[in-house]
Design a protein around this motif. Structure first.
Motif, PDB file in Angstrom:
ATOM      1  N   SER A   1      94.706 101.107   9.443  1.00 14.53           N
ATOM      2  CA  SER A   1      95.363  99.800   9.521  1.00 14.53           C
ATOM      3  C   SER A   1      95.360  99.363  10.971  1.00 14.53           C
ATOM      4  O   SER A   1      95.492 100.180  11.878  1.00 14.53           O
ATOM      5  CB  SER A   1      96.785  99.865   8.985  1.00 14.53           C
TER       6      SER A   1
ATOM      7  N   PHE B   1      91.312  94.963   3.226  1.00 16.35           N
ATOM      8  CA  PHE B   1      92.247  93.849   3.075  1.00 16.35           C
ATOM      9  C   PHE B   1      92.349  93.109   4.398  1.00 16.35           C
ATOM     10  O   PHE B   1      92.671  93.709   5.415  1.00 16.35           O
ATOM     11  CB  PHE B   1      93.649  94.380   2.727  1.00 16.35           C
TER      12      PHE B   1
ATOM     13  N   VAL C   1      93.529  97.961   6.227  1.00 18.13           N
ATOM     14  CA  VAL C   1      94.380  96.771   6.251  1.00 18.13           C
ATOM     15  C   VAL C   1      94.263  96.161   7.633  1.00 18.13           C
ATOM     16  O   VAL C   1      94.594  96.790   8.625  1.00 18.13           O
ATOM     17  CB  VAL C   1      95.847  97.137   5.970  1.00 18.13           C
TER      18      VAL C   1
ATOM     19  N   LEU D   1      91.326 102.610   2.300  1.00 17.36           N
ATOM     20  CA  LEU D   1      91.841 101.258   2.420  1.00 17.36           C
ATOM     21  C   LEU D   1      91.856 100.899   3.894  1.00 17.36           C
ATOM     22  O   LEU D   1      92.265 101.695   4.719  1.00 17.36           O
ATOM     23  CB  LEU D   1      93.278 101.263   1.896  1.00 17.36           C
TER      24      LEU D   1
ATOM     25  N   LEU E   1     100.904  98.312   0.774  1.00 15.28           N
ATOM     26  CA  LEU E   1      99.567  98.440   1.358  1.00 15.28           C
ATOM     27  C   LEU E   1      99.524  99.544   2.406  1.00 15.28           C
ATOM     28  O   LEU E   1      98.648 100.401   2.398  1.00 15.28           O
ATOM     29  CB  LEU E   1      99.141  97.120   2.003  1.00 15.28           C
TER      30      LEU E   1
ATOM     31  N   SER F   1      97.631 103.216   2.413  1.00 15.06           N
ATOM     32  CA  SER F   1      96.707 103.562   3.498  1.00 15.06           C
ATOM     33  C   SER F   1      97.088 104.888   4.143  1.00 15.06           C
ATOM     34  O   SER F   1      96.252 105.530   4.765  1.00 15.06           O
ATOM     35  CB  SER F   1      96.669 102.457   4.549  1.00 15.06           C
TER      36      SER F   1
END
Lengths: 451, 435
Positions: A80, A173, A206, A204, A193, A197
């Protein structure tokens, strides 16, 4: 919009306007007209619509971002990151560039992208539906009812698992206007989210884009702890020579332009414009046009509005200015302005009839009435309702504002107001005011220290 | 475009700016344009005329009419639908509840054949009302081109300057265009443009000159001036029609019309009487003083004691409580107005407005000013209540404070003087500000 740095908050529209004003040429050569049309098309698209422009001076940040994305796409690592930068610094362009490059790599065929925007997806329900839609899982979800947000999201991500149920498609995302998501109830979307992650079920990534430097303070504790605290800052610290370089590059035509001769001449001109004020023939940019455009962009809008007021309204503003000077910015109401105006004009007429007790309402004394009718000041002796209409017009233009919300119980004349112009603005506007009567101007500049 | 110049006067540079901003049909343009200027400076008219004459696909929406999110978005989508499918007749109305749905529906509607390659313009008139709607609406519209990935430009028309629109965290800055106010020469030109064909242009221009001479210092709003010009022209022509003066006897015509225009300023301009009443007045040649404006109706006939109650309320509102002793007691002794007090009373009570007072004080003052003995019957209290209903008094504070209600007197000095005169009461003597 391309990542043009801005010293102030003005749109790159200045540059736009310039080329437009030149299109009034009557080119008799058809080829030239066609070229001009092409130039317009290319430049307009580059400035207005393109989110795939060139990047300037953000190589380090770009490398950081693309590394991160590759790790998610290829190695299945969850990540992220927040991209923080002022408006127009190229955040969207950066991520679009990175995604484009990512998609060109062979291995990333099965990478899915979900783009959310804080302006559009204003609560978590809508956001979830949008995620479902962008992952093409509407049919899979069908009419299922889920207990919680977390259930729903994990169902979606489960459904993305490939045939052998071991590898799952990586999902990226992109959350635009990230700070608006932080205002949702309980920050559920963000929490889930970031949670996924961290828990390494599905790879994932983000990526949040925001213009607020204090974004981390907006996040709840539990959300913040799940966030990796990775931030990419886009601070435009270009110097003037770099700015010129970018300007030249932006305005130059690309190599594939059909009319080579024209393109060459154009590019040559762009080189010159940045350095000198040579007048060139009409179809090309001149620096005079740039100056004109700059003028247009940096007008003082309040001064423009004051320019269009009637003389009575100007008198009211001057009266309010004097009240502010005397009473040091205390709020006033219409009654005070109306009476104060007459009192002050009475003074300016040079009479020594000033009564001892200045609290008395002068307009009821017979001497004052006679006086006003005698001198030529009768031109400003308007009826109170007419002055009230002018006062309300000023309120409609938001040059004065009530201190608190209007209630039904209070009368209009007695509502306390505040003037939203300061003295320098008023004096500057008066200088430019067309056909300003001299005694009004005199009144404005007179000081009232005797009161 | 010569045709356009005839339609739009005195706005050549703005028209050319807009035309160059629009560019050719399939070119991209600015994502958003913000046009500001005073009322009646031609923003709506010029934009509409230009878009219609150039036949560009556009949707015109007024934010006062569509004051909620849903109304606004649905109207835009439905109008677009009609634009793109004019042959098919009435298609289904699109519903849309959120901005997200709007963006998706918009993307769909603009893939229609007739709208595909051209710039679609969305014009939002009275855009200042957008600030009071949902917070994501204004930034969303500013970015519509980016959010929908289509060739669309949003034009905002407003009276208020852009600085007051800008959201707190910033947004995509639009191209700001200013429509300057009309100078007196421009106003003359535009107003003289709609002269009736029976009279010469010079005659009408002289009339406009006189009209502007009276009204220009007060009002520069083109709409108001046009309205006044149309209403008062028959009166101006009267001497010519009757044969008393020729078209060139400017002085005579001026003497005839000037008091009339001054009267118009106090009545029609303030909307005290309607324009049809004004026209009737002119035709019947009645005495203008006989006409009752709207504010004349606020003089109601009150019963005897109600008048005294109102006077007492006015005195209670505008006199400070400590001075009651001096005014209303028979033997009060002198009150010394020390210098200390005078210095701190910079503004008289008549400038600050009425102050609230308790019911007891009202009754005390009432008993002292009425000559005969007044019993505190229910009659008196019901008269107080009806004064509140007439909004000559207002109740201040909570409704449920039954034992000690507080009131405020909301009539003007002129009104109360008129009332006091009818009962032979000299109110000025009892007012603190007039000592």
């Amino acid at each position: 919009m391309p990542a043009l740095p801005r010293q102030r908050r003005e749109p790159s529209g200045g540059i736009k306007f310039v080329e437009m004003s030149n299109r009034k040429t009557k080119s008799n050569i058809l080829v030239r007209a066609e070229s001009l049309s092409q130039v317009q098309r290319i430049l307009r698209e580059r400035f207005c619509h393109s989110t795939h422009g060139e990047l300037f001076g953000v190589q380090v940040q770009y490398k950081h971002l693309i590394e991160l994305l590759k790790r998610t796409a290829i190695h299945g690592e969850s990540n992220s990151v927040l991209i923080i930068g002022p408006r127009g610094s190229g955040k969207t362009m950066l991520i679009n560039h990175a995604l484009k490059e990512l998609m060109e790599i062979e291995v990333s065929e099965n990478v899915l992208q979900v783009h959310l925007n804080g302006l559009l997806h204003i609560n978590d329900k809508i956001a979830l539906k949008e995620i479902t839609r962008q992952l093409y899982l509407e049919n899979v979800v069908g009419d299922k009812v889920f207990g919680s947000f977390a259930e729903n999201l994990s169902f979606l991500l489960e459904a993305l698992k490939k045939g052998d149920r071991t590898h799952s498609c990586p999902v990226i995302f992109v959350l635009d206007e990230f700070d608006l998501f932080a205002h949702h109830k309980n920050q559920t979307l963000l929490y889930n989210l970031f949670d996924i992650s961290q828990s390494a079920q599905t790879p994932l990534a983000v990526i949040g884009l925001t213009c607020r430097l204090d974004i981390l303070e907006l996040l709840e504790k539990r959300v913040k702890s799940r966030f990796s605290h990775r931030q990419i800052h886009l601070m435009n610290s270009f110097g003037f020579p770099q700015f010129i370089k970018i300007f030249k590059e932006q305005l130059s035509l690309p190599a594939e332009f059909p009319d080579k001769v024209f393109a060459e001449k154009w590019n040559e001109n762009v080189q010159m414009v940045a350095l000198s004020r040579i007048t060139v023939s009409r179809p090309y940019l001149t620096s005079a046009d740039l100056m004109e455009a700059h003028q247009l962009c940096s007008m003082d809008s309040k001064a423009n509005i004051v320019h269009g007021l009637s003389v009575l309204e100007i008198c009211l503003i001057i009266a309010m200015k004097h009240l502010n000077d005397i009473y040091e910015e205390e709020p006033f109401n219409f009654q005070m302005v109306y009476n104060g105006e007459r009192r002050i004009r009475y003074f300016l007429s040079g009479t020594s009839l000033m009564p001892e007790n200045t609290n008395v309402l002068i307009d009821y004394s017979p001497e004052f009435q006679k006086f006003v009718q005698r001198k030529a000041h009768s031109v400003y002796n308007f009826e109170k309702p007419v002055v009230m209409k002018a006062f309300e017009h000023l309120q409609q233009l938001e040059l004065i504002k009530p201190m608190e919300r209007t209630s039904v119980n209070s009368q209009k004349e007695y509502q306390l107001m505040k003037l939203l112009l300061d003295n320098t603005q008023i004096m500057n506007a008066l200088q430019k005011y067309p056909n300003c009567p001299t005694d009004v101007r005199q009144w404005a500049t007179s000081s009232l220290s005797w009161l | 475009m010569p045709h356009l110049e005839n339609l739009v006067l005195c706005r050549e540079s703005q028209v050319s700016t807009l035309k160059s901003l629009f560019g050719e049909r399939h070119h991209f343009s600015f994502p958003s344009i913000f046009i500001y200027g005073h009322t009646a400076s031609g923003k709506t008219y010029v934009t509409q005329t230009l878009l219609k004459t150039l036949e560009l696909p556009h949707v015109f929406v007024n934010c006062v009419e569509c004051f909620t999110l849903r109304l606004l978005l649905e109207q835009i989508l439905n109008k677009l639908n009609h634009l793109s499918s004019s042959e098919e007749g009435c298609s289904t109305e699109i519903t849309c509840e959120t901005f997200n749905d709007f963006v998706r529906a918009f993307k769909q509607v603009t893939t229609a054949e007739s709208l595909k390659d051209q710039t679609v313009y969305i014009v939002l008139d009275k855009a200042e009302y957008l600030r009071d709607m949902e917070a994501n609406l204004l930034p969303g519209f500013l970015r519509l081109q980016e959010l929908t990935d289509r060739n669309v430009t949003v034009i905002f028309l407003s009276e208020i300057i852009w600085e007051k629109f800008r959201p707190n965290t910033g947004c995509l800055e639009p191209f700001v265009l200013y429509f300057p106010d009309y100078s007196i020469g421009n106003l003359q030109k535009i107003l003289s443009h709609d002269h009736p064909p029976e009279y010469s242009a010079d005659f009408y221009a002289a009339y406009i000159n006189i009209l502007l001479g009276v009204f220009y210092t007060v009002c520069r709003d083109l709409k108001e001036l046009r309205h006044l010009a149309v209403l008062n022209f028959p009166k101006y022509c009267e001497p010519v029609v009757k044969g008393e003066a020729g078209e060139r006897d400017t002085r005579k015509l001026w003497r005839n019309i000037e008091p009339h225009l001054k009267k118009a300023m106090q009545t029609v301009y303030l909307r005290e009487i309607s324009s049809s009443q004004w026209e009737k007045l002119q035709k019947d040649d009645a005495d203008p003083a006989q006409v009752k404006g709207l504010s004349a109706y606020s003089h109601v006939e009150l019963p005897y004691y109600s008048k005294f109650i109102l006077i007492a309320a006015y005195l209670a509102s505008y006199n400070p409580a400590r001075t009651d002793r001096r005014f209303f007691l028979k033997h009060h002794g002198k009150i010394k107005k020390t210098n200390f007090l005078k210095k701190h009373e910079k503004t008289s009570n008549h400038l600050l407005g009425p102050k609230p007072f308790p019911l007891d004080r009202l009754l005390a003052i009432l008993y002292s000013i009425v000559d005969s003995r007044v019993a505190p019957t229910a009659n008196i209290f019901s008269q107080i209540a009806s004064l509140v209903t007439l909004q000559l008094l207002t109740l201040v504070g909570h409704d449920d404070q039954l034992d000690a209600p507080k009131y405020k007197c909301t009539v003007s000095l002129d009104f109360i003087r008129a009332i006091a005169r009818t009962v032979n009461f000299d109110i000025i003597k009892y007012l603190y500000d007039f000592l």
